[in-house]
Design a protein around this motif. Structure first.
Motif, short mmCIF file in Angstrom:
data_model
loop_
_atom_site.label_atom_id
_atom_site.label_comp_id
_atom_site.label_asym_id
_atom_site.label_seq_id
_atom_site.Cartn_x
_atom_site.Cartn_y
_atom_site.Cartn_z
N GLU A 256 1.34 104.55 34.08
CA GLU A 256 0.24 105.51 33.94
C GLU A 256 -1.03 104.98 34.60
O GLU A 256 -1.76 105.74 35.28
CB GLU A 256 -0.03 105.78 32.46
N GLN A 257 -1.30 103.69 34.42
CA GLN A 257 -2.49 103.10 35.02
C GLN A 257 -2.39 103.11 36.55
O GLN A 257 -3.35 103.44 37.24
CB GLN A 257 -2.66 101.68 34.51
N THR A 258 -1.21 102.76 37.06
CA THR A 258 -1.01 102.77 38.51
C THR A 258 -1.18 104.18 39.07
O THR A 258 -1.87 104.38 40.09
CB THR A 258 0.39 102.25 38.86
N GLY A 259 -0.55 105.14 38.42
CA GLY A 259 -0.67 106.52 38.88
C GLY A 259 -2.10 107.02 38.84
O GLY A 259 -2.54 107.74 39.76
N ALA A 260 -2.84 106.67 37.80
CA ALA A 260 -4.23 107.13 37.69
C ALA A 260 -5.10 106.50 38.77
O ALA A 260 -5.98 107.15 39.33
CB ALA A 260 -4.77 106.79 36.31
N SER B 269 -7.07 105.42 31.24
CA SER B 269 -5.85 104.62 31.37
C SER B 269 -6.13 103.13 31.51
O SER B 269 -5.21 102.32 31.36
CB SER B 269 -5.03 105.11 32.58
N GLU B 270 -7.37 102.77 31.80
CA GLU B 270 -7.72 101.36 32.01
C GLU B 270 -8.06 100.69 30.68
O GLU B 270 -8.89 101.20 29.93
CB GLU B 270 -8.92 101.23 32.95
N PRO B 271 -7.47 99.54 30.38
CA PRO B 271 -7.85 98.84 29.15
C PRO B 271 -9.32 98.42 29.16
O PRO B 271 -9.98 98.43 28.12
CB PRO B 271 -6.92 97.61 29.13
#
Length: 265
Positions: free
Chosen positions: A4-8, A132-134
């Motif tokens: 999800e983070q990569t896609g975002a 999506s980023e911590p």
């Protein structure tokens, strides 16, 4: 890094690239002017009338912050590719509500379809990437303030958050409640809105009351934080709740209050 983070991140990069293509060649109106004493000199103004050249950070800041352009939309289109990258990278000394108002003053939603779609996709991609980023570059509550002010609505951004579950998004939810709880408990929006302040506050409060408790429990948030969301849902009765008197330094009771209004009700 999660899928999800990569896609975002990829979506945001694509949205930024699309802005550069869509707004290539844009300039401020040829007759645009501003106060030389308060904004800048003719050489700087000439840069806004020259397409596709990078502005120094101070000139970029003065350009988006100014509210007295004759054609704010043309100025915004001129600076938008650079402005958006600066926002996504963590623009220093920028009040989130002021950033959103710069978009609003440009009336971007009234632009030709392709231009408006490019701006809309950037705002949504930036918001999705932030959630999506911590550890996002810009705090979630600041980005939310910006996109709400830019679009004059809270609903789409809260719907996107509702659809995105998992540790980063749920952790950001706990952080937002902690950052904004006192203002919301006092029936006030945590920033001064350009328009529809009461409606935005009511929508945000109702969304938190409906969706936040279960997610925060699963996230392991403190019971005290979840209980304050319960108090939000009590509206005028919250000041009579036994828990209210135990809140340290809680907000004062307003003169008047109204129950949260859910969208569509």
């Amino acid at each position: 890094m999660s899928p999800e983070q990569t896609g975002a991140r990829l979506r945001l990069a694509a949205a930024l690239d699309h802005l550069s293509v869509t707004f290539a060649g844009m300039t401020a109106h040829p007759d645009e002017h501003n106060c030389e004493c308060h904004w800048g000199g003719p050489e700087e103004l000439a840069q806004l009338k020259t397409p596709d050249t990078a502005l120094d950070p101070d000139l970029l800041r003065r350009s988006w912050q100014a509210t007295d352009w004759t054609d704010h939309g043309a100025v915004l289109r001129r600076i938008l590719p650079q402005f958006a990258r600066a926002l996504a990278g963590g623009l220093d000394d920028a009040w989130p509500a002021d950033v959103g108002r710069s978009f609003s003053l440009g009336r971007w939603q009234e632009w030709p379809d392709a231009q408006a779609a490019a701006v809309r996709e950037f705002l949504h991609a930036w918001w999705a990437s932030t959630l999506s980023e911590p550890h996002p570059v810009v705090p979630v509550h600041d980005v939310l303030t910006t996109v709400i002010e830019a679009s004059a609505t809270a609903g789409p951004w809260l719907a996107a958050w509702e659809a995105l579950t998992g540790p980063p998004a749920d952790g950001h939810l706990a952080g937002l409640v902690a950052a904004w709880e006192w203002e919301l408990l006092g029936d006030q929006l945590p920033w001064t809105a350009w328009d529809d302040e009461d409606e935005i506050r009511a929508t945000l409060t109702a969304w938190l009351v409906r969706y936040a408790p279960a997610r925060l429990r699963a996230h392991g948030a403190p019971a005290e934080l979840i209980d304050r969301i319960r108090l939000l849902g009590l509206a005028a009765d919250r000041w009579d709740d036994p828990r209210w008197g135990r809140l340290p330094d809680g907000p004062a009771r307003p003169q008047a209050s109204s129950a949260p209004v859910l969208p569509g009700e």
